[in-house]
Write an enzyme that holds these catalytic residues in place. Structure first.
Site, PDB file in Angstrom:
ATOM      1  N   THR A 321       0.834  -1.197   0.000  1.00 26.50           N
ATOM      2  CA  THR A 321       0.000   0.000   0.000  1.00 26.50           C
ATOM      3  C   THR A 321       0.870   1.250   0.000  1.00 26.50           C
ATOM      4  O   THR A 321       2.037   1.198   0.388  1.00 26.50           O
ATOM      5  CB  THR A 321      -0.901   0.062   1.251  1.00 26.50           C
ATOM      6  N   ASP A 322       0.308   2.354  -0.415  1.00 30.63           N
ATOM      7  CA  ASP A 322       0.920   3.639  -0.108  1.00 30.63           C
ATOM      8  C   ASP A 322       0.728   3.853   1.393  1.00 30.63           C
ATOM      9  O   ASP A 322       0.008   3.103   2.062  1.00 30.63           O
ATOM     10  CB  ASP A 322       0.259   4.758  -0.907  1.00 30.63           C
ATOM     11  N   ALA A 323       1.385   4.859   1.944  1.00 30.04           N
ATOM     12  CA  ALA A 323       1.347   5.056   3.395  1.00 30.04           C
ATOM     13  C   ALA A 323      -0.089   5.170   3.897  1.00 30.04           C
ATOM     14  O   ALA A 323      -0.869   5.993   3.407  1.00 30.04           O
ATOM     15  CB  ALA A 323       2.144   6.302   3.771  1.00 30.04           C
ATOM     16  N   LEU A 324      -0.425   4.354   4.898  1.00 28.09           N
ATOM     17  CA  LEU A 324      -1.794   4.336   5.404  1.00 28.09           C
ATOM     18  C   LEU A 324      -2.104   5.495   6.343  1.00 28.09           C
ATOM     19  O   LEU A 324      -3.257   5.667   6.750  1.00 28.09           O
ATOM     20  CB  LEU A 324      -2.072   3.004   6.114  1.00 28.09           C
TER      21      LEU A 324
END
Length: 630
Positions: A321-324
């Protein structure tokens, strides 16, 4: 009598036990999380170690950079078995320090019997670099590479991929969150813009795959981002939740094409998701933590990550994921919900699922792992999918032999890195890219400079850019007289008084505007709060250019970042140049006469000066369309 009472009592007991068993079959009891399951979940997490404070949490944010592995963080890695960490510019001081940190990180995992860590960094080149400018070779970035494609194909994509991999690996990194393969079809895109190779999906696909392959051939894992595409957004997913309303045909022909090309022609180590709504791909709605109902972002969509990326497009690598903690997710999900949802969607790794800044945050991470593992035990997350995901992660680590990433004795590693970082060969590639990327968007015969141009007025976005171009021009033509004006500290009236003196006006623009962190000189810092808006700056520049033309002065406009606004200045500019980059290195020293000297050097400024003076020709081609933005 006693026997009858016993039998009745036993009968009641059996009825109670049966009732409990029936209830348990309907609502399973949650048993304590097994150590193995906890480790499996932890392998699927990547945390950031940007800052950490051992003191008790206070109202003020923790801003103590992690530059060495202190005990609480070493214990975190040893106790939990997390899969990886991401480091930022704040973590890097010098070659020896970052190697000691990365060696210590791997040793903490190894000593506890865990697989080697992913040690990741965002080193794209151009606008997004984490290594200090003095340490490595920052490179001009993707849109500059895109500008060279027409004449040089994927030459610079390949060369820059090799440079990025060699320099990062020499410092103990094994995973780079690059390249970006978003197709920048939206001129108003606030977050991608010059980070993209351009607006042509096939060219982006070719260059992205070439750069990725070059990195991976050196042993560095690369990451294609941001799936299914961040190129047509006017919202930054760091601050909000963008939405792309492309038709399915548009999505396949533009957004997905670079990813599909890389999957079909190479083996991307990782693909990073985007926190973006794509209704045409998945219009499923969910109830956010504030009670509102919104469409799932791609990061949380099983239809997109599993149905599309895995099953239809055939990707069998690791999805991260991209940063959550970005607003595109954090505004709508709490931390545990976000991780559970993205794992359910098919992501292998949750990046920055919770912020680690204080010892109490370590307890929060443990709780997060336990909560996710409980969902597996409850059957809300598939154990088989978790196990398959962990196997993909472990196989990737083994395939890239991460255990050998820090095999050299530390002193040998430091010596090797010192020779690798910013080497003459790498700097030569950096300068060649800058030279070949310059585009002459327009030139009505004023470039190269004619012999009668002796006095030049520069009007730049800030002092460092002004000094950078001044020094570059003077070093090539010492006879030039140059007045240097910064838009950060002077008003337009002062600049207008210099026009009659000058033979030529050269002014420049940075679009999208640079952040405060990119500003340079002391006067720029002093005037930050008074700095005019982008619209005000452009209005001032147009007035300057119009007045200069009325006075029969030669005029040149330079686009330092994206060239989309060139059309605004074209009617009043004899020439327009685009460089796609404006990085400068600042060097300070005492000269032989006891004077304190500050010098500014940058590849794109060298290239611009050489084009202006006539030492080289502008060879680049625009990788995006320059047209009126309504």
């Amino acid at each position: 009598m006693l026997k009858s009472i016993y039998l009745i009592s036993r009968h009641v007991q059996l009825i109670f036990i049966a009732t409990v068993l029936v209830a348990c079959s309907q609502t399973p009891l949650i048993s304590p999380v097994s150590k193995e399951l906890g480790r499996q979940v932890a392998q699927k997490l990547m945390i950031d170690l940007r800052y950490f404070c051992v003191a008790t949490k206070s109202k003020k944010p923790c801003t103590q950079p992690v530059t060495e592995l202190i005990e609480p963080l070493a214990s975190l890695i040893a106790d939990m078995g997390i899969g990886g960490v991401i480091l930022f510019a704040e973590n890097i001081e010098n070659t020896s320090q970052i190697l000691h940190l990365n060696y210590a990180l791997q040793e903490a995992a190894k000593a506890a019997g865990h697989p080697p860590l992913f040690i990741a960094i965002d080193q794209e080149g151009g606008r997004v670099v984490r290594l200090p400018k003095h340490l490595g070779t920052p490179l001009a970035g993707n849109m500059a590479i895109g500008a060279t494609y027409a004449k040089y194909g994927d030459r610079f994509a390949t060369q820059t991929g090799e440079v990025l991999a060699k320099e990062l690996m020499s410092l103990g990194f094994n995973l780079n969150f690059a390249p970006i393969v978003d197709v920048n079809v939206n001129p108003l895109n606030p977050v991608i813009n010059v980070r993209s190779f351009g607006e042509n999906a096939e060219i982006v696909a070719s260059l992205g795959t070439a750069q990725m392959t070059a990195m991976q051939n050196q042993g560095m894992m690369a990451t294609l981002k941001h799936f299914p595409g961040h190129g047509d957004t006017n919202v930054d997913s760091h601050t909000g939740l963008p939405r792309v309303d492309h038709s399915l045909l548009q999505v396949e022909a533009t957004d997905l094409l670079p990813f599909q090309h890389a999957i079909d022609n190479s083996s991307p180590a990782m693909i990073m998701t985007a926190h973006i709504q794509y209704p045409e791909l998945d219009n499923t709605e969910f109830k956010a933590k504030d009670g509102s109902s919104i469409i799932l972002p791609a990061t949380m969509s099983r239809k997109i990550l599993t149905g599309l990326l895995r099953n239809k497009m055939g990707y069998d690598g690791v999805i991260i994921t991209d940063a959550l903690n970005m607003a595109g997710v954090s505004h709508y999900f709490d931390e545990t919900e976000a991780v559970i949802q993205t794992f359910s969607a098919g992501a292998d790794i949750a990046l920055m699922p919770t912020i680690i800044r204080y010892p109490s945050d370590i307890k929060k991470l443990k709780k997060l792992i336990n909560n996710v593992a409980n969902e597996v035990q409850r059957g809300q997350l598939s154990l088989a999918e978790i196990e398959a995901s962990v196997q993909r992660i472990v196989s990737l680590k083994e395939g890239y032999q991460l255990k050998l990433n820090t095999h050299l004795p530390i002193e040998q590693a430091i010596n090797k890195a010192t020779l690798t970082l910013g080497s003459k060969h790498h700097k030569k590639i950096e300068q060649q890219l800058a030279n070949k990327a310059v585009v002459a968007v327009k030139n009505n015969g004023v470039l190269p400079l004619e012999s009668n141009i002796n006095k030049v007025l520069l009007v730049m976005p800030d002092t460092t850019k002004c000094m950078g171009l001044t020094l570059a021009l003077k070093s090539r033509k010492p006879s030039l007289h140059i007045k240097c004006n910064s838009m950060a500290s002077h008003d337009a009236d002062i600049k207008l008084t210099s026009l009659e003196w000058a033979d030529m006006l050269i002014t420049a623009d940075i679009t999208p505007d640079q952040s405060l962190a990119e500003l340079g000189g002391m006067d720029d810092l002093k005037h930050k709060s008074k700095r005019s808006s982008k619209q005000q700056q452009n209005t001032q520049q147009l007035r300057l250019l119009k007045t200069a033309r009325d006075l029969a002065k030669k005029t040149v406009f330079v686009s330092f970042r994206t060239p989309y606004k060139s059309y605004l200045f074209s009617p009043f500019s004899d020439a327009i140049l685009a460089s796609f980059d404006y990085r400068l290195n600042q060097t300070q020293y005492w000269d032989d006469f006891g004077r304190f000297i500050t010098e500014y050097q940058g590849p794109s400024f060298n290239a611009l000066a050489d084009v202006i003076i006539g030492n080289i020709q502008a060879q680049g081609s625009l990788p995006v369309s320059v047209q009126r933005i309504k």
